[in-house]
Every structure is written in structure tokens, then in C-alpha cells.
Design a protein around this motif. Sequence first.
Motif, PDB file in Angstrom:
ATOM      1  N   ASN A   1       0.859  -1.026  -0.105  1.00 47.93           N
ATOM      2  CA  ASN A   1      -0.043  -0.004  -0.145  1.00 47.93           C
ATOM      3  C   ASN A   1       0.808   1.316   0.084  1.00 47.93           C
ATOM      4  OD1 ASN A   1       0.704  -0.775   2.912  1.00 47.93           O
ATOM      5  ND2 ASN A   1      -0.367   1.032   3.401  1.00 47.93           N
ATOM      6  N   HIS A   2       1.647   1.308   0.847  1.00 47.45           N
ATOM      7  CA  HIS A   2       2.779   2.686   0.947  1.00 47.45           C
ATOM      8  C   HIS A   2       3.517   2.639  -0.192  1.00 47.45           C
ATOM      9  CE1 HIS A   2       3.881   6.032   3.317  1.00 47.45           C
ATOM     10  NE2 HIS A   2       5.317   5.617   3.275  1.00 47.45           N
TER      11      HIS A   2
ATOM     12  N   TYR B   1       1.566   3.839  -3.119  1.00 46.87           N
ATOM     13  CA  TYR B   1       1.032   5.243  -2.769  1.00 46.87           C
ATOM     14  C   TYR B   1       2.116   6.179  -2.735  1.00 46.87           C
ATOM     15  CZ  TYR B   1      -0.830   9.098   0.392  1.00 46.87           C
ATOM     16  OH  TYR B   1      -1.203  10.231   0.874  1.00 46.87           O
TER      17      TYR B   1
ATOM     18  N   CYS C   1     -11.844   4.280   1.940  1.00 42.31           N
ATOM     19  CA  CYS C   1     -10.515   4.130   2.159  1.00 42.31           C
ATOM     20  C   CYS C   1      -9.881   3.050   2.334  1.00 42.31           C
ATOM     21  CB  CYS C   1     -10.317   5.150   3.571  1.00 42.31           C
ATOM     22  SG  CYS C   1      -8.499   5.222   4.216  1.00 42.31           S
TER      23      CYS C   1
ATOM     24  N   MET D   1      -5.590   5.129  10.525  1.00 46.01           N
ATOM     25  CA  MET D   1      -6.074   5.982   9.214  1.00 46.01           C
ATOM     26  C   MET D   1      -7.582   6.624   9.574  1.00 46.01           C
ATOM     27  SD  MET D   1      -4.709   6.251   6.295  1.00 46.01           S
ATOM     28  CE  MET D   1      -3.846   4.520   5.939  1.00 46.01           C
TER      29      MET D   1
ATOM     30  N   CYS E   1      -0.448  -0.147   6.871  1.00 46.50           N
ATOM     31  CA  CYS E   1      -1.304   0.715   7.757  1.00 46.50           C
ATOM     32  C   CYS E   1      -2.476  -0.296   8.011  1.00 46.50           C
ATOM     33  CB  CYS E   1      -2.032   1.784   6.671  1.00 46.50           C
ATOM     34  SG  CYS E   1      -2.846   1.290   5.494  1.00 46.50           S
TER      35      CYS E   1
ATOM     36  N   ARG F   1      -4.495  12.198   2.990  1.00 47.70           N
ATOM     37  CA  ARG F   1      -5.017  11.417   1.540  1.00 47.70           C
ATOM     38  C   ARG F   1      -6.433  11.961   1.157  1.00 47.70           C
ATOM     39  NH1 ARG F   1      -1.976   7.724   4.526  1.00 47.70           N
ATOM     40  NH2 ARG F   1      -0.938   6.072   3.547  1.00 47.70           N
TER      41      ARG F   1
ATOM     42  N   CYS G   1      -6.733   1.498   0.765  1.00 52.14           N
ATOM     43  CA  CYS G   1      -5.124   1.229   1.479  1.00 52.14           C
ATOM     44  C   CYS G   1      -5.299  -0.153   1.922  1.00 52.14           C
ATOM     45  CB  CYS G   1      -5.422   2.228   2.895  1.00 52.14           C
ATOM     46  SG  CYS G   1      -5.145   3.932   2.585  1.00 52.14           S
TER      47      CYS G   1
END
Length: 470
Positions: free
Chosen positions: A162-163, A166, A236, A295, A217, A326, A240
Motif C-alpha cells: 500500500n505505502h 502510494y 479508504c 487512518m 497501515c 489522503r 489502502c
Amino acid sequence: MAEKFLWGSATAAYQCEGAWDADGKGPSIWDQFCHSEKNTTGITGNVSCDFYHHVEEDLRMMAEGGQNTFRFSISWSRILPKNDHVVNPAGLAFYDRVLDACEKYGIVPNVTLIHYDLPDYIGDQGGWCYPGVADEFAYYCSVVFKHFGDRIPLYVTINEPNHNAYCDYCVGNYPPNETNLQHYCQCAYNMAVCTAKAIREFRKLNLKAQIGVVQGCGPATALQDTPEYRDAVKYCNYFCNDWILDPAIKGAYDPELIAAVKAKGIDLSFVKEEDLEIMKHNTIDFLGQNIYSRMLVKPNTSGITAFTVNNAGNNDGSASAARETRAIAGWFESDRDPNTKLNHWGREIFPQCAYNTLMERKRRYGDIPIYVTENGHGCYDVADENGYVEDDERIEFLRNYLHYILKAKQDGVNLKGYYVWSTMDLYSWINGYKKRYGLVRVDYDDPQRKRTPKKSYFWYKQFIAEHQDL
């Protein structure tokens, strides 16, 4: 695999190894980026804390600190330096030395196969958006699995898909430095295929080891419980969490996620039925969960799609500077709880998120074994004349988060281990060396990269000793 609870700390290859071109290693996309004009800081991981030449010292210090497990990653570019499938024996030999030290000091290795640092030749063909990336990744993984086998009891395919996706394709602060939601989705899909194809290679060998993925996350959450806020949380999580964890654990995407992505105008022609079939039959044995902050989201009323992160370049360390944001038009945007403390990088300190994250993973995915693969606190550490750091702030952070992590275990989460990020100070991507996470201080001004255990190192040793009965 050891049944005892694992207490350790974590690193990643590019962030700690140094020796960026030693012994036949090829360049990674991070070598490319750091050596280019795109790197406006001029700071690189060329040497970092030079783990490459400090393996014995660092593993000994871990053992002396009561740690019984070490999470590290393998550099794909050390194993396969060029785009020719020719294995570099010196690369394998280096990781054999790391594993030798683990065995010497009674430390269980937990090894990640890719932690942001794709080889340059994959980057040159489109990186995670390259249609052939999953087959190339599977080949690399097969080399690793065949060579190391059960010497490594815990393998991880990809750290923080995810990160990674991102930063690569939303914020654009990591190579290839793009802001393109179409490419984000393509990258996300290819990462899921990478994990499935790697697991297929892993299963062929009938190893006793286990394989998982590390999520970066926790689940989305909101300050209000209304239909609009619940929708923001759902979207979200699509963005994510669910695109990683559902195929990795359940073997399939949620059809509602696919429909929502299509409704956003994303072209999903890259999705192949044969890939989905491979995902269905190649799921993970365990989940690695990194835990830092929650988050927190709300409905997107701005109509704006925007992404920002906290970096050394845009953060003055005042705890009121730029914070992570985000926002996807029509889906969700980041929220802020004014009653929650921020760290010096503008990130929430919310220890209860550790409990909430682990309990939600259990609710959605059942009794899957979970390792907290990262949990730590970035500080502007200040050392005394002897290099010693009294990092009471880090100790408070770890103590409070561990309270909730162990509460989740007590309440039924199948928790198998915990890793502090990080073993020692290291290169923190584009934050360079300002942002320190280590239990051990590294003196970057010293050519020998002198190590000095911080107060938190000794606190963690005592904490482990007091929790041997888990």
C-alpha cells in the motif's frame, strides 16, 4: 518454526546495508534515484549504517539486548544484478553470512523479498507497472527459496504494498515519482500477482517455512458513525487495505471494490483471468502488520484528489507542520482529531490504534497468525558526548503501543511476534538521516559508523525479560 513468542527489531536492505555496488551488486531504483537530479537532498544510502560490514556486531548486540528474531530484507539487485537471470554468488554469500550470525546468536530470521528497492532494470521497463514484473519477481524468489530453503522460517513477499504504491504513484516522492491513479491501480494489481506467483514457487518446494505479506497501515476509522462517514471508511479501506489483504488471505478481490474502481474511470484491462486463478490457489500463511498511527477519514466534501506526506524537507519538527493527507474526490479525505497528540513529524500518536488494528484483522480474517512487523517512533535524537541518547519519548511510545498490542493477544488475536522499527538508525528514504528510529545510535560522522545503544535498547531488553511467558 519456533513456537516461542518472537521479540525483535527490523531493518531493510537499502536502508541499512550500504555497500551499494560491492561484490557484484547491481543498482536498484533507489540507487538510480539517489544518484540523479531528482534527489534534491543529495543524501543517499550508499553507506548508511554499513550493515554489510557490521553483521556480526549488529546481531551480537541484538542478542545481548534479549532479542530472538531479526527482520531484514534481501536486495534483489544483489542476487540478480542484471537483466539476464544470472545469479551473483557473492550476493547469496552475504545473506548466508547474515543467517550464520542469526544461527550463532539464536535469532530467528524473518526475511522480506522486496522492501521498495526494485532492480534498476525492472524500473527501466516500468517498475511495478511493467507487465512482466510478476514473472521476474517469481524467478528471483525461486532463486532465494531454493538457496536458503528452511534456513529462513519466515518469508515475506512484499513490504507495504500500500505505502509503496502510494509513494510511487500518488504522492510521487518515491521513484518513479509519478502522480497517476491509473498507474497506482496497475501497480497495486501487479503487486498482488507478484505475491501469488511467488507463493506458487514457494509451494513447489514443500518447505517447512511459512510465507506472508506485510501490510503498512491499519484499517480506516472515523470520528462519527453516520452513513456518509461509514462510506468514507469503506472507500479508504478499498484504497489502502482490501486490495492487498483480500487476495492475499481470501484469494480474491471484493467485487464491490472492483466495481468502485471501475466507476472511478480506471481502465482495468490489465486484469487477467489466469492471474486471478493463481491468486485463488496461492494465499499467505501469516500476516505481517506494521503499526504506527490510525487512518482517520471523513467524507470528501472538497471534491479534490490530493496526497501529501511528511518529509524532512517540508517539516520543521514543531509537531504542527505538514501532516499526512489522503483525499480522493467523492470517496474520502483525511480527518484530524484535535485532541490527539502529534509527533514531531505531524503524525498522530494514538496507541489504541494498535489494538483496533489487530482486532479488526481478526474480525475480517479469522485466526490468521499475525506478526507486528514494525512499530516505532521517529525522533530528532540528541546524543551526549559519549553518543548516548536518552530517548524517553521513544520508550513512552513503545510502552503505550505494546500495552494495546498485548491486550489484543490476550483478547484472542493469534499474535506470534513483535518487531521494533528499527534495529539501529538507518536511512529513512527521502527523510535521509534526520529521522531516527533505531534502538541503537549510529554515528554517521564516524567512518566506522560507531554503534551506541540508546536508553530504549536497555528498556526493550528489560521489557522482553519481563514478558518471557507469552
